[in-house]
Enzyme design. Sequence first.
Site, short mmCIF file in Angstrom:
data_model
loop_
_atom_site.label_atom_id
_atom_site.label_comp_id
_atom_site.label_asym_id
_atom_site.label_seq_id
_atom_site.Cartn_x
_atom_site.Cartn_y
_atom_site.Cartn_z
CD GLU A 9 39.70 18.32 68.96
OE1 GLU A 9 39.30 19.36 69.84
OE2 GLU A 9 39.66 18.49 67.80
CE LYS B 24 41.66 21.22 70.20
NZ LYS B 24 40.72 21.95 70.27
CD GLU C 278 49.26 17.93 69.05
OE1 GLU C 278 48.91 17.34 70.31
OE2 GLU C 278 48.40 17.50 67.97
CG ASN D 164 35.42 17.51 69.21
OD1 ASN D 164 35.40 18.75 69.47
ND2 ASN D 164 35.89 16.73 68.23
CD GLU E 22 37.87 15.19 66.37
OE1 GLU E 22 38.86 15.63 65.79
OE2 GLU E 22 36.80 15.89 65.98
CG PHE F 263 39.42 25.60 48.42
CD1 PHE F 263 38.17 24.59 48.18
CD2 PHE F 263 40.61 25.42 47.72
CE1 PHE F 263 38.62 23.40 47.46
CE2 PHE F 263 40.91 24.21 47.03
CZ PHE F 263 40.01 23.01 47.07
#
Length: 670
Positions: free
Chosen positions: A292, A116, A200, A294, A275, A352
Amino acid sequence: MFKKILVANRGEIGCRVMRTAKAMGIKTVAVYSDADVRSPHVLMADESVRLGPAPAAESYLKAELILLAAKETGADCIHPGYGFLSERESFARACAEAGIAFVGPPPAAIAAMGDKIESKKLAKAAGVNVVPGYLGEIADTDEAVRIAGDIGYPVMMKASAGGGGKGMRLAYSEQDVREGFEATKREGLASFGDDRVFIEKFIESPRHIEIQLIGDQHGNIVYLNERECSIQRRHQKVVEEAPSPFVTPKMRKAMGEQAVALARAVGYYSAGTVELIVSGADTSGEGFYFLEMNTRLQVEHPVTEEITGLDLVELMIRVAAGEPLGFAQDAVKLNGWSIENRVYAEDPYRGFLPSIGRLVRYNPPETSPLPLAGGGAEEPRVRVDDGVREGGEVSMFYDPMIAKLITWAPTREGAVAAQIAALDAFELEGPGNNIDFLSAIMQHPRFQSGALTTGFIAEEYPDGFHGAPADAALLTTLAAVAAFAATAEADRARRIDGQLGRRLRPPADWVVTIGGTDHDVRVSTDGISVDGVELDLSLEYTPGDRMVMVEGDEHLTIRIARARAGFRLTTRGASHVARVLPARVAPYAAHLIEKVAPDLSKFLICPMPGLLVRLDVAAGDRVEAGQALAVVEAMKMENILRAEKTGVVKSVSAAAGDSLAVDQVILELE
């Protein structure tokens, strides 16, 4: 064209690749761990090879075993699926050295985009917008705190080799950085073998939008429109759609052209996704930044297939075989709207938490058109991509996704309505699941308006999920259904042979308690009335049915199950327990004593099956409410367990390194 393809992945993507390969006349090879010996992807393949024990690190992540399996079976190409192997440069090179085609991008492009930090530098050089941040290597927590302060809070800490929501922490303060930096490093090391972290600026009110690319080995690269993936939980995508309700044609063109420029800069071919993080507050269409790339097929690829009519898996295979794309940018279609919901083995009613276990019942909706609540001239399409079957098991070793539910319609409203109807018809019992939650999102006014951000779930469900709200009309319908089912049950009971006395007619008058409200319901041959109002409903129910189809002002599919003194009715994103009593009996219910739940606040209880990574306190320590007490890892994600109240640790029942069961006591406070 290839003769035999080995799919180096499992679950639904394994099945997905094999379906396309079989349609192309290519034989298939599956690989599996001990946990997947009878899984659908294994049974679907022409051949299968055992890799090793259940943990991915001892089976699916071992590149040498994948290559050995390909050689033993004579496979001439390998498809990595979603990149279980992380699509490392070394694996792609090893495939080339072995004379086996790799269905993916060239090794150099994987290396360039797999890091990245380096990928952001390359993106900036290629003229792609990038988020402000620090791309150098960070030595320790103190340096991370200093860098975060220089950038300005909030900031995002990310594992350099991360993906899929793992190895990411949002920090609003110095305390957040100190608490989360080391956890981010550990998650990156555990999941990707790389503990480097970069920081970032976090874009507030952000939308997550991505551009799908496909390129061939002859220099042709096109973008296949965008997908919006803003509905996320802990940076893990939950809902995806194509196109985005926010992106304009001008914005789409700018994003697409930048994505193609980046791909061209690294000599990219095959399928890939760029992305972007987009400022929802910037209506100019220029506030988008590279996150990034993918270098693989994405989980959400079906929505792109639905609006373009292209099979991305087939295109990847043909590109790997050296064939040209056969179409240019101006031939890419954008037809209708598609939405994908990820059905996860997690319990939204318990924060969750991951859930595992046997699929006692698994009956997804039919992939034929479903009736829309508001009707419509064109019926939607319903698609289910899965890799499980009834009786199978959701394992703690792999990703908790059970299936993907995809709908298409001419309009966004139609695709949303189709999702709601399909979710109502989705039968899933055993592990906890998020079907109710997905339905609630689809019905949420903010989602339906398209006002999305990556903070949607946190903002709209700050106190957790407790079921989608039901209006008075729905509760009235459910009361009628419960009384009708009770009448059918009573009618069956009276017909049993050998009973003493004469056969009694089933009650016609009932009191149905639902949502804390009593409803007087009368069921007769003339129809059903609730609280004195006749309802225009058409329904059928035979004792033992699991579904009730209701036709009235709108179509409803209701999952029904027996409960104490009534029924559990599940529809439109919530389960409702209806107590159904004959009208002559109901007044006595007021005299029943309610059972009080025990106080468990003095215990720290493991909320899911997992590994106790760290225990931060010992017997005799004083703790404050909200203090971090332990860290439990489940399905490759670390979960911090905190004290519910102030107290002193009375006893400790577990140690770091222990495998814990759900609801196992870790420690007790006094």
